[in-house]
Design an enzyme around this catalytic site. Structure first.
Site, PDB file in Angstrom:
ATOM      1  N   ASP A  22       0.864  -1.171   0.000  1.00 58.03           N
ATOM      2  CA  ASP A  22       0.000   0.000   0.000  1.00 58.03           C
ATOM      3  C   ASP A  22       0.909   1.232   0.000  1.00 58.03           C
ATOM      4  O   ASP A  22       2.088   1.149   0.365  1.00 58.03           O
ATOM      5  CB  ASP A  22      -0.880  -0.037   1.258  1.00 58.03           C
ATOM      6  CG  ASP A  22      -1.662   1.241   1.469  1.00 58.03           C
ATOM      7  OD1 ASP A  22      -2.352   1.677   0.533  1.00 58.03           O
ATOM      8  OD2 ASP A  22      -1.555   1.816   2.571  1.00 58.03           O
ATOM      9  N   ASP A  36      -0.236   5.112   0.789  1.00 55.04           N
ATOM     10  CA  ASP A  36      -0.523   6.099   1.838  1.00 55.04           C
ATOM     11  C   ASP A  36      -0.561   5.434   3.205  1.00 55.04           C
ATOM     12  O   ASP A  36      -1.318   4.490   3.432  1.00 55.04           O
ATOM     13  CB  ASP A  36      -1.865   6.792   1.564  1.00 55.04           C
ATOM     14  CG  ASP A  36      -1.769   7.783   0.416  1.00 55.04           C
ATOM     15  OD1 ASP A  36      -1.107   8.818   0.585  1.00 55.04           O
ATOM     16  OD2 ASP A  36      -2.335   7.497  -0.657  1.00 55.04           O
ATOM     17  N   ASP A  78      -1.570  -0.829   5.866  1.00 51.89           N
ATOM     18  CA  ASP A  78      -1.780  -0.257   7.201  1.00 51.89           C
ATOM     19  C   ASP A  78      -3.243  -0.206   7.617  1.00 51.89           C
ATOM     20  O   ASP A  78      -3.551   0.314   8.688  1.00 51.89           O
ATOM     21  CB  ASP A  78      -1.207   1.165   7.248  1.00 51.89           C
ATOM     22  CG  ASP A  78      -2.018   2.150   6.418  1.00 51.89           C
ATOM     23  OD1 ASP A  78      -2.266   1.873   5.220  1.00 51.89           O
ATOM     24  OD2 ASP A  78      -2.410   3.208   6.960  1.00 51.89           O
TER      25      ASP A  78
END
Length: 217
Positions: free
Chosen positions: A7, A9, A159
């Site tokens: 991922d 961001d 995250d």
């Protein structure tokens, strides 16, 4: 060797404050309440789907909100920094022979600008941008088909709870990182294959996955 997809961001780019400022700025226009610091703490313990449900944003407006968020992010991208320690971890993983990629709902322009700003372009073999909010599983499969990657070599790193859910839906290992949006408790409740608290632990987590797979009959 693994193909490790990340991922962007919150996992590679330290964009939490920028995203918060933008979403709060757009709150009145899209009909939801700006998030206070105490509200952020509460939201970090919820799944991605629960957050959307509680925001009361009409589903038909969600794609437009995400487009606006990415457009506004393009104005902030040159100010963003990498997560402390992530670049060194990525370099080490690449040196060990792993291939790296990015699967993100952010735009290609934003991701490429960020990587260029921090001399990280050469670390990634694959970038899959513009992914739907809950479409990362399909995008990971698309990367595997297009580049003839053995699905058994894939690992996803993210995250948020939706990152874990996406990887589990296509039966690939997932490593959750505790330095992004969702709290450690929320991530652990989704049962990732590994949960790390700092970037240096990624290298150990990948090695442990390798050992576990080699011991599986």
């Amino acid at each position: 060797m693994k193909t490790i997809l990340f991922d962007f961001d919150g996992t590679i780019a330290d964009s939490f404050d920028a995203v918060l400022q933008i979403t709060n700025r757009l709150a009145r226009e899209f009909g939801y309440e700006p998030a206070s610091p105490s509200e952020i703490k509460r939201l970090q313990n919820l799944s991605s789907r629960e957050i959307i449900r509680q925001s009361n944003i009409p589903m038909f407006r969600l794609p437009l909100l995400l487009r606006r968020l990415k457009l506004e992010m393009s104005q902030e991208i040159n100010h963003l920094q990498p997560i402390a320690g992530i670049q060194a971890a990525l370099v080490l993983l690449q040196q060990q022979g792993h291939r790296l990629g990015i699967v993100t709902s952010n735009t290609a322009d934003n991701v490429v600008a960020f990587l260029r700003n921090h001399q990280m372009e050469g670390l990634f073999d694959y970038i899959q941008p513009g992914v739907a909010l809950f479409g990362k599983g399909r995008s990971i499969r698309r990367i595997a088909r297009q580049h003839q990657i053995d699905p058994a070599s894939l690992v996803y790193v993210g995250d948020e709870t939706r990152d874990i859910e996406a990887a589990q839906a296509i039966a690939i290992p997932v490593i959750a990182v505790g330095w992004g949006f969702n709290s450690t408790a929320a991530l652990a409740a989704c049962h990732p294959d590994a949960l790390v608290q700092e970037p240096g632990e990624l290298v150990t987590a990948i090695a442990q996955l390798d050992r576990q797979e080699s011991q599986t009959p």
